[in-house]
Design a protein around this motif. Sequence first.
Motif, PDB file in Angstrom:
ATOM      1  N   ILE A  57      62.647  72.021 -24.642  1.00 53.38           N
ATOM      2  CA  ILE A  57      63.036  70.971 -25.578  1.00 53.38           C
ATOM      3  C   ILE A  57      61.617  70.110 -25.348  1.00 53.38           C
ATOM      4  N   PRO A  58      60.923  69.843 -26.650  1.00 51.56           N
ATOM      5  CA  PRO A  58      59.632  69.071 -26.548  1.00 51.56           C
ATOM      6  C   PRO A  58      60.109  67.749 -26.292  1.00 51.56           C
ATOM      7  N   PHE A  59      59.162  67.205 -25.284  1.00 49.35           N
ATOM      8  CA  PHE A  59      59.399  65.635 -24.895  1.00 49.35           C
ATOM      9  C   PHE A  59      58.011  65.082 -24.913  1.00 49.35           C
ATOM     10  N   THR A  60      58.217  63.553 -25.052  1.00 45.43           N
ATOM     11  CA  THR A  60      56.914  62.818 -24.759  1.00 45.43           C
ATOM     12  C   THR A  60      57.385  61.734 -23.658  1.00 45.43           C
ATOM     13  N   VAL A  61      56.656  61.482 -22.741  1.00 45.19           N
ATOM     14  CA  VAL A  61      56.970  60.623 -21.369  1.00 45.19           C
ATOM     15  C   VAL A  61      56.174  59.282 -21.990  1.00 45.19           C
ATOM     16  N   ALA A  62      57.113  58.146 -22.099  1.00 47.62           N
ATOM     17  CA  ALA A  62      56.908  57.009 -22.155  1.00 47.62           C
ATOM     18  C   ALA A  62      56.813  56.122 -20.856  1.00 47.62           C
ATOM     19  N   VAL A  63      55.990  55.291 -20.368  1.00 49.07           N
ATOM     20  CA  VAL A  63      55.919  54.653 -19.163  1.00 49.07           C
ATOM     21  C   VAL A  63      56.202  53.138 -19.669  1.00 49.07           C
ATOM     22  N   ASN A  64      57.424  52.697 -19.300  1.00 54.68           N
ATOM     23  CA  ASN A  64      57.929  51.328 -19.358  1.00 54.68           C
ATOM     24  C   ASN A  64      57.355  50.419 -18.613  1.00 54.68           C
ATOM     25  N   CYS A  65      56.080  49.664 -19.106  1.00 55.46           N
ATOM     26  CA  CYS A  65      55.479  48.594 -18.528  1.00 55.46           C
ATOM     27  C   CYS A  65      56.351  47.423 -18.165  1.00 55.46           C
ATOM     28  N   PHE A  66      56.839  47.458 -16.906  1.00 55.29           N
ATOM     29  CA  PHE A  66      57.835  46.242 -16.534  1.00 55.29           C
ATOM     30  C   PHE A  66      56.867  45.148 -15.957  1.00 55.29           C
ATOM     31  N   ASP A  67      57.431  43.833 -16.139  1.00 52.21           N
ATOM     32  CA  ASP A  67      56.782  42.787 -15.977  1.00 52.21           C
ATOM     33  C   ASP A  67      56.549  42.851 -14.296  1.00 52.21           C
ATOM     34  N   GLY A  68      55.206  42.479 -13.991  1.00 52.10           N
ATOM     35  CA  GLY A  68      54.938  42.707 -12.407  1.00 52.10           C
ATOM     36  C   GLY A  68      54.699  44.064 -11.747  1.00 52.10           C
ATOM     37  N   ALA A  69      54.947  44.990 -12.384  1.00 50.30           N
ATOM     38  CA  ALA A  69      54.782  46.592 -11.968  1.00 50.30           C
ATOM     39  C   ALA A  69      53.134  46.612 -11.946  1.00 50.30           C
ATOM     40  N   ASP A  70      52.788  47.625 -11.116  1.00 52.52           N
ATOM     41  CA  ASP A  70      51.188  47.983 -11.092  1.00 52.52           C
ATOM     42  C   ASP A  70      51.227  48.736 -12.217  1.00 52.52           C
ATOM     43  N   ARG A  71      49.582  48.633 -12.864  1.00 47.82           N
ATOM     44  CA  ARG A  71      49.254  49.434 -14.174  1.00 47.82           C
ATOM     45  C   ARG A  71      48.452  50.537 -13.431  1.00 47.82           C
ATOM     46  N   PHE A  72      48.758  51.823 -14.127  1.00 50.48           N
ATOM     47  CA  PHE A  72      48.018  53.089 -13.582  1.00 50.48           C
ATOM     48  C   PHE A  72      47.411  53.595 -14.925  1.00 50.48           C
ATOM     49  N   ARG A  73      46.440  54.273 -14.561  1.00 50.91           N
ATOM     50  CA  ARG A  73      45.693  55.075 -15.882  1.00 50.91           C
ATOM     51  C   ARG A  73      46.530  56.078 -16.278  1.00 50.91           C
ATOM     52  N   VAL A  74      46.554  56.517 -17.688  1.00 53.34           N
ATOM     53  CA  VAL A  74      47.277  57.395 -18.038  1.00 53.34           C
ATOM     54  C   VAL A  74      47.219  59.024 -17.299  1.00 53.34           C
ATOM     55  N   GLU A  75      45.862  58.863 -17.095  1.00 56.40           N
ATOM     56  CA  GLU A  75      45.532  60.332 -16.452  1.00 56.40           C
ATOM     57  C   GLU A  75      46.214  60.526 -14.878  1.00 56.40           C
ATOM     58  N   SER A  76      46.286  59.066 -14.172  1.00 59.63           N
ATOM     59  CA  SER A  76      46.992  59.196 -12.987  1.00 59.63           C
ATOM     60  C   SER A  76      48.403  59.510 -12.983  1.00 59.63           C
ATOM     61  N   VAL A  77      49.099  58.827 -14.171  1.00 56.40           N
ATOM     62  CA  VAL A  77      50.618  59.153 -14.238  1.00 56.40           C
ATOM     63  C   VAL A  77      50.812  60.602 -14.631  1.00 56.40           C
ATOM     64  N   ARG A  78      49.733  61.176 -15.466  1.00 57.59           N
ATOM     65  CA  ARG A  78      50.240  62.611 -15.865  1.00 57.59           C
ATOM     66  C   ARG A  78      50.089  63.275 -14.618  1.00 57.59           C
ATOM     67  N   ALA A  79      49.154  63.306 -13.788  1.00 59.67           N
ATOM     68  CA  ALA A  79      48.912  64.103 -12.389  1.00 59.67           C
ATOM     69  C   ALA A  79      50.132  63.768 -11.450  1.00 59.67           C
ATOM     70  N   ALA A  80      50.375  62.550 -11.429  1.00 55.35           N
ATOM     71  CA  ALA A  80      51.685  62.242 -10.522  1.00 55.35           C
ATOM     72  C   ALA A  80      52.908  63.204 -11.152  1.00 55.35           C
TER      73      ALA A  80
END
Length: 201
Positions: A134-157
């Motif tokens: 099933i095709p899917f898209t990952v959306a990172v919900n940017c919560f207040d106070g959460a650390d910000r990461f580069r898209v490439e880092s999240v993709r690798a994780a």
Amino acid sequence: MVFGRSSSRRPPVEPVTLKILVAGGFGVGKTTLVGAVSEIRPLRTEETLSEVGRPFDDTAGVENKTTTTVAMDFGRITLREDLVLYLFGTPGQDRFWFLWDELAQGALGAVVLADTRRLEESFAAVDYFERRGIPFTVAVNCFDGADRFRVESVRAALDLDPGVPLMMCDARERESVKEVLVAVVEHALARVDGQRRHATT
């Protein structure tokens, strides 16, 4: 009818309706996302977290969460005059995953909502849609106070395939959520088109 004049009234357009799932782990913001964008009052099946369910509900990182979805969330959004999306938010806890197969029937694609504070909560949803094609898209919900990461880092994780779209979003903001849904539809339709072309070659 007045002769010599052409009528400018067009027949009503029958919209295409598509089913999109909103999935992810416990407490990542699925109910919030559906509610932020739905043009109708969302249908919610939330129950208050109880002491009985505490051994099963991992609230680490979301200690302020007091309710949980036990069946699904449902909403609707008209992206264009001829395109309507029906949104089905899945329950996040392990004990309700038996509902996913039923909710996934007929779905064009899915949003996997992720929280970088609890990224491991997204693995099961990513695996579910990969295994079922099933095709899917990952959306990172940017919560207040959460650390910000580069898209490439999240993709690798998350160990995502290169073709899986990944984007940042705010599940509380209508326009941000609409961008995610447009990305899901475009990705899913491109997959369908590619499969059709492959079948005819």
